[in-house]
Structures are given as C-alpha cells and as structure tokens.
Design an enzyme around this catalytic site. Structure first.
Site, PDB file in Angstrom:
ATOM      1  N   ASP A  76       0.810  -1.223   0.000  1.00 10.15           N
ATOM      2  CA  ASP A  76       0.000   0.000   0.000  1.00 10.15           C
ATOM      3  C   ASP A  76       0.837   1.264   0.000  1.00 10.15           C
ATOM      4  O   ASP A  76       0.391   2.314   0.486  1.00 10.15           O
ATOM      5  CB  ASP A  76      -0.896  -0.009   1.249  1.00 10.15           C
ATOM      6  CG  ASP A  76      -0.069  -0.183   2.531  1.00 10.15           C
ATOM      7  OD1 ASP A  76      -0.656  -0.135   3.617  1.00 10.15           O
ATOM      8  OD2 ASP A  76       1.154  -0.364   2.426  1.00 10.15           O
ATOM      9  N   HIS A  84       4.929  -8.778   4.492  1.00  7.02           N
ATOM     10  CA  HIS A  84       4.096  -9.905   4.896  1.00  7.02           C
ATOM     11  C   HIS A  84       4.835 -11.194   4.540  1.00  7.02           C
ATOM     12  O   HIS A  84       5.860 -11.154   3.821  1.00  7.02           O
ATOM     13  CB  HIS A  84       2.698  -9.864   4.262  1.00  7.02           C
ATOM     14  CG  HIS A  84       2.687  -9.770   2.758  1.00  7.02           C
ATOM     15  ND1 HIS A  84       1.875  -8.895   2.093  1.00  7.02           N
ATOM     16  CD2 HIS A  84       3.380 -10.458   1.805  1.00  7.02           C
ATOM     17  CE1 HIS A  84       2.057  -9.038   0.778  1.00  7.02           C
ATOM     18  NE2 HIS A  84       2.975  -9.995   0.585  1.00  7.02           N
ATOM     19  N   HIS A  97       7.854 -11.181   1.801  1.00 12.45           N
ATOM     20  CA  HIS A  97       7.787 -10.054   0.850  1.00 12.45           C
ATOM     21  C   HIS A  97       7.891  -8.747   1.642  1.00 12.45           C
ATOM     22  O   HIS A  97       7.177  -8.563   2.612  1.00 12.45           O
ATOM     23  CB  HIS A  97       6.467 -10.071   0.067  1.00 12.45           C
ATOM     24  CG  HIS A  97       6.314 -11.283  -0.802  1.00 12.45           C
ATOM     25  ND1 HIS A  97       5.137 -11.600  -1.417  1.00 12.45           N
ATOM     26  CD2 HIS A  97       7.214 -12.263  -1.128  1.00 12.45           C
ATOM     27  CE1 HIS A  97       5.297 -12.726  -2.117  1.00 12.45           C
ATOM     28  NE2 HIS A  97       6.559 -13.147  -1.926  1.00 12.45           N
ATOM     29  N   HIS A 119      10.307 -10.430  12.423  1.00 10.07           N
ATOM     30  CA  HIS A 119       8.867 -10.660  12.657  1.00 10.07           C
ATOM     31  C   HIS A 119       8.289 -11.543  11.549  1.00 10.07           C
ATOM     32  O   HIS A 119       7.604 -12.544  11.823  1.00 10.07           O
ATOM     33  CB  HIS A 119       8.139  -9.313  12.699  1.00 10.07           C
ATOM     34  CG  HIS A 119       6.638  -9.430  12.708  1.00 10.07           C
ATOM     35  ND1 HIS A 119       5.909  -9.335  13.863  1.00 10.07           N
ATOM     36  CD2 HIS A 119       5.752  -9.630  11.700  1.00 10.07           C
ATOM     37  CE1 HIS A 119       4.597  -9.497  13.578  1.00 10.07           C
ATOM     38  NE2 HIS A 119       4.472  -9.682  12.267  1.00 10.07           N
ATOM     39  N   GLU A 120       8.547 -11.194  10.285  1.00  9.36           N
ATOM     40  CA  GLU A 120       7.966 -11.956   9.167  1.00  9.36           C
ATOM     41  C   GLU A 120       8.434 -13.405   9.190  1.00  9.36           C
ATOM     42  O   GLU A 120       7.671 -14.326   8.876  1.00  9.36           O
ATOM     43  CB  GLU A 120       8.315 -11.297   7.837  1.00  9.36           C
ATOM     44  CG  GLU A 120       7.764  -9.882   7.686  1.00  9.36           C
ATOM     45  CD  GLU A 120       6.261  -9.795   7.941  1.00  9.36           C
ATOM     46  OE1 GLU A 120       5.801  -8.734   8.406  1.00  9.36           O
ATOM     47  OE2 GLU A 120       5.537 -10.785   7.688  1.00  9.36           O
ATOM     48  N   HIS A 123       6.248 -15.736  10.953  1.00  7.18           N
ATOM     49  CA  HIS A 123       5.152 -16.280  10.119  1.00  7.18           C
ATOM     50  C   HIS A 123       5.669 -17.393   9.224  1.00  7.18           C
ATOM     51  O   HIS A 123       4.993 -18.428   9.081  1.00  7.18           O
ATOM     52  CB  HIS A 123       4.571 -15.164   9.231  1.00  7.18           C
ATOM     53  CG  HIS A 123       3.855 -14.085   9.970  1.00  7.18           C
ATOM     54  ND1 HIS A 123       2.863 -14.343  10.890  1.00  7.18           N
ATOM     55  CD2 HIS A 123       4.008 -12.734   9.944  1.00  7.18           C
ATOM     56  CE1 HIS A 123       2.400 -13.195  11.390  1.00  7.18           C
ATOM     57  NE2 HIS A 123       3.076 -12.206  10.826  1.00  7.18           N
ATOM     58  N   HIS A 129       0.018 -13.749  14.811  1.00  2.60           N
ATOM     59  CA  HIS A 129       0.283 -12.545  15.615  1.00  2.60           C
ATOM     60  C   HIS A 129      -0.050 -12.780  17.083  1.00  2.60           C
ATOM     61  O   HIS A 129      -1.025 -13.415  17.402  1.00  2.60           O
ATOM     62  CB  HIS A 129      -0.521 -11.374  15.086  1.00  2.60           C
ATOM     63  CG  HIS A 129       0.066 -10.816  13.829  1.00  2.60           C
ATOM     64  ND1 HIS A 129      -0.676 -10.237  12.831  1.00  2.60           N
ATOM     65  CD2 HIS A 129       1.355 -10.759  13.416  1.00  2.60           C
ATOM     66  CE1 HIS A 129       0.115  -9.841  11.844  1.00  2.60           C
ATOM     67  NE2 HIS A 129       1.362 -10.148  12.176  1.00  2.60           N
ATOM     68  N   ASP A 328      15.477   1.340  44.996  1.00  2.00           N
ATOM     69  CA  ASP A 328      15.461   1.011  43.558  1.00  2.00           C
ATOM     70  C   ASP A 328      15.044   2.230  42.755  1.00  2.00           C
ATOM     71  O   ASP A 328      15.528   2.488  41.672  1.00  2.00           O
ATOM     72  CB  ASP A 328      14.463  -0.129  43.288  1.00  2.00           C
ATOM     73  CG  ASP A 328      14.881  -1.430  43.955  1.00  2.00           C
ATOM     74  OD1 ASP A 328      16.115  -1.636  44.118  1.00  2.00           O
ATOM     75  OD2 ASP A 328      13.992  -2.231  44.306  1.00  2.00           O
TER      76      ASP A 328
END
Lengths: 367, 86
Positions: A76, A84, A97, A119-120, A123, A129, A328
C-alpha cells in the site's frame, strides 16, 4: 503467542533461504546482515538452521516487492503495511515479501529491516500474531536497537512449542512484558513529568496520567529512540521543566519532551566521585531545590541553584530516611517522597523526617 | 496534556475515518468485502463485531466505536499478515 491456523510447520530443521533482490535504500552488505541476524533470532532458540542458497529454489524466498506483486496481497505504498510472509509450505510457503516503498534502514530511522524481517520469519515458521505488546510477533511495528534486541519470552515459548527447544546446553530466556497489576512488579526508576508519573522497567515505561484510570504501556524507544533500556535513576526538575535520566556512569536530559543535544554526559559532571559507577535512584524536592541521589546504602544531596553537591555528603540512607533499605526508585510528589524497594513502597514525609505509609509497588495503577 | 507525544497527532480528517476502519478490518480481521457490513445480522452489525474483536486483540477498551485510541492503533505501521483468519 498464537500458532497459524492448522498448525503448519516445516518437516525439516535444516531450512534454506535465498535473497532474490535488494532495496537501493541500504547497502547490500547491510541487507544481508539484517536478514542473517533476523534468521539467527529463531535459530538461537530452536534446533532450526538456515543455509543461504543462490540460483535455486529455497524454502524461504526473501524479496522486496512493489504494490501489486501477484500474490493477491498488494502493498500500500509508504507506511501502513510494511511486509508480509506466508506460512510453511511448498512454493510461496515460507516466503517473505518486503514493501519496497518503505524507508528501510539498519538503525532507528525509518523502519529497521532487521526487526521487520525477524517478525515476518515468525510467520514463515508457523507463528501468527501475538497480542502481547512486547512480543516480536505483535503486529504493530516498534523499534528496538538491534544491538540490544532479545527475543521476548512469549516468542520463545511459541516457536519452541512448534520446533522444540534449542540444542544449547543452557536454554535461552527472554524479557517478559510488564503488567501493571502484577504484584511482583518492581521498577528500575520512576520520575514525574508534567503531572504524569513514568515508571521505567527494562525497555518499557508505564505511564500514569492523573486524569486517566488506565496505565499506558510503551517502549521507551517509542518516545526517545536514542535512550537505552534499563534506565537506573530519573528525576524531574520542575522549575526547569526537564527530567534527568541515568544509566551506569552517564545521564541524559529530556527538556520538555525532547532529549537535549550534547547528552549523555558523565555523571561526574554533577560532582560524584569516580568511585561511583551508577546511581540507583533520585528525586528532587521542588520546595527546597535540593536533589537527592541514592547509591547503594548512601546518598548525596545536590543544590540545583548552585549546580553543585552540598558538603557533608555522602551520608547513610538509614540515618536520615529510616529503614527503607536500598532504594530502587524514588519520586517526589505534592510534598511527599515515595521510595521503592522491590515490591514495597514507602511514603516519606521530608518535613517530619519519618515514614508515614507503606504500600505495594503497584499502588498507583488502580488495580 | 497530549497523551501521545512527542508529536501531537495531525488534525483528524473525519471524512477518512470510516474508510480507514473498514479497510483495516477487511485487511486484518476478515471483514467480508462488499458484504454491507453495516447491515445487522444476528443482532449486531458485522463491522461493530469486528471492531470489538480488534479492540480486544490490542488490549484496547472494547467500545465497538472507532475512538481515538483505536484509530491511533489503526494508523500504526504494521505487518500485512491478518491478525485473524488466513
């Protein structure tokens, strides 16, 4: 973590990958390195191995693509969808891709190629996700310095549930996303900022706005990409509308909401002796203009007007603040000081010089 | 105080919101394209149901309305793989 519907997985552990093309926005060597590092994120925690191949079909084909690239999922343009990938399987299965129209980089500018490809590849290996906002498999992009990147525990659990544990003698572990109402939650540091309270933990900050009931969880890097994770001390100088943040022997100044140029600077500029290697906690008393720095079992006092440490310090914490133990984190609000030691919080009245309350560390989060 | 800093979000373009919401839910939450998402079925229109699903996934307040936090999340750059479904 979530498996892809149907639990697809590769039947072999020794997988191949191929880089089909490159983006002109990065040096080829940097693209190769980003993809190699992204693959190692997964091979480090499973028995999986990835071998690069050229000129033949690989399990995972990685390419930069533009708008409609004939896979029924057109890109897009800049922003929006960054990349993706396809679940394990023959042909397009496993392929990654990457939207060519994004500003790909190897640092915090634009979109970091390593983070997105890592991340891809989740998949490509069969993960979907995750709704854990700290997980690598969370769908929205967030930048982390690749040099500081650690695969979160949620992703490790997910990928090991598919391919088994790593062959390493010591099983790798990863950071866990803090939850505001976790009674075991402790903090690295805390500061106020323009009426809000910021609780720092690892690479996260929990942000509490007095007018909102819920607590917002963000990555520190979302607002201040050049700041490291693990901020060890922080305080607000309300008069100067700035906060100071400390890690090891350095400190940064955030003026308004932006990091002031010329930072980090050595903490010794503030007057600490060279024997001090880090600051554990700090708060600044708006009514006196004095700032208190806590290091191990001692504390220093700094005069914000004179811009120098007061004489007669360090002093023992216990002699002036009572039995609050090692500090702390601390912050000053409406005339009281709140000290945090593990999961315990002490409310201290600096005028009466005594502890006037003891609460849980998470008492500010309306749990 | 702006709850999203360091840069305050651009002025909202109200006109684009419905299109943003619908295409986000079509891309990532399996909202059927062209299926008149605003028509009621089973007592709740599909778009509201999908919006609630998205809000629940991201830990947002489940309002079924495109509120500010929801729109902010929809505008974030992200992965093109759907959050649910294939």
């Amino acid at each position: 973590y979530v498996f892809t519907a149907g639990n697809p997985k590769w039947k072999r552990n020794n997988l191949t990958y191929r880089i089909l093309n490159y983006t002109p926005k990065m040096r080829k060597a940097d693209v190769d390195e980003a993809i190699r590092k992204a693959l190692s994120v997964w091979s480090n925690v499973t028995p999986l191995t990835f071998q690069r191949v050229e000129d033949k079909e690989a399990d995972i084909m990685i390419s930069f693509a533009y708008r409609d690239h004939r896979d029924n999922s057109p890109f897009d343009g800049p922003n929006g969808q960054l990349a993706h990938a396809f679940q394990p399987g023959e042909g397009i299965g496993g392929d990654v891709h990457i939207d060519e129209e994004e500003a790909w980089t190897k640092d915090g500018r634009g979109y970091n190629l390593f983070i997105v490809v890592a991340h891809e590849l989740g998949h490509s290996l069969g993960l979907s996700h995750s709704s854990d906002p700290g997980a690598l498999m969370y769908p929205a992009y967030s930048y982390t310095d690749p040099n500081e990147f650690l695969l979160p525990q949620d992703d490790i659990d997910g990928i090991q549930a598919i391919y088994g544990k790593s062959n390493a003698a010591v099983q790798p572990t990863g950071p866990i996303t803090p939850e505001a109402c976790d009674p075991n939650l402790t903090f690295d540091s805390i500061t106020t900022l323009r009426g809000e309270i910021f609780f720092f933990k690892g690479r996260y900050m929990l942000r509490k706005h007095p007018a909102r009931t819920e607590t917002e969880l963000n990555f520190i890097s979302l607002f201040w990409p050049t700041l490291p994770s693990g901020i060890q001390a922080a305080y607000e100088n309300i008069e100067k509308d700035e906060i100071l943040l400390f890690k090891e022997d350095k400190y940064w100044v955030v003026r308004g909401y932006d990091i002031a140029p010329g930072y980090p600077k050595p903490i010794y500029r503030l007057g600490f002796p060279k024997t001090v290697k880090r600051v554990n906690a700090a708060y600044s008393d708006e009514t006196t203009g004095k700032t208190y720095f806590f290091v191990a079992d001692r504390y220093w006092r700094y005069d914000e007007k004179k811009k120098s440490m007061d004489h007669g310090y360090p002093r023992k914490i216990v002699s002036d603040f009572g039995k609050i133990g090692r500090v702390d984190a601390a912050f000053w609000k409406d005339g009281y000081v709140y000290f945090f030691h593990g999961t315990t919080q002490f409310k201290f009245d600096p005028r009466a010089k005594q502890i006037v309350g003891q609460m849980e560390s998470i008492s500010w989060f309306n749990c | 105080v702006s709850s999203t800093f360091p840069v305050a979000p651009e002025t909202e373009d109200e006109g684009k919101t419905p299109q943003l919401v619908e295409s986000y839910l079509q891309n990532f939450y399996d909202l059927q394209r062209g299926s008149h998402p605003h028509l009621r079925s089973h007592g709740e229109n599909r778009l509201v149901a999908k919006l609630k699903e998205m809000q629940s996934f991201f830990g947002l307040q489940v309002t079924g309305k495109p509120d500010a936090d929801t729109l902010e999340m929809m505008k974030k750059p992200r992965c093109g793989v759907p959050d649910i479904g294939q």
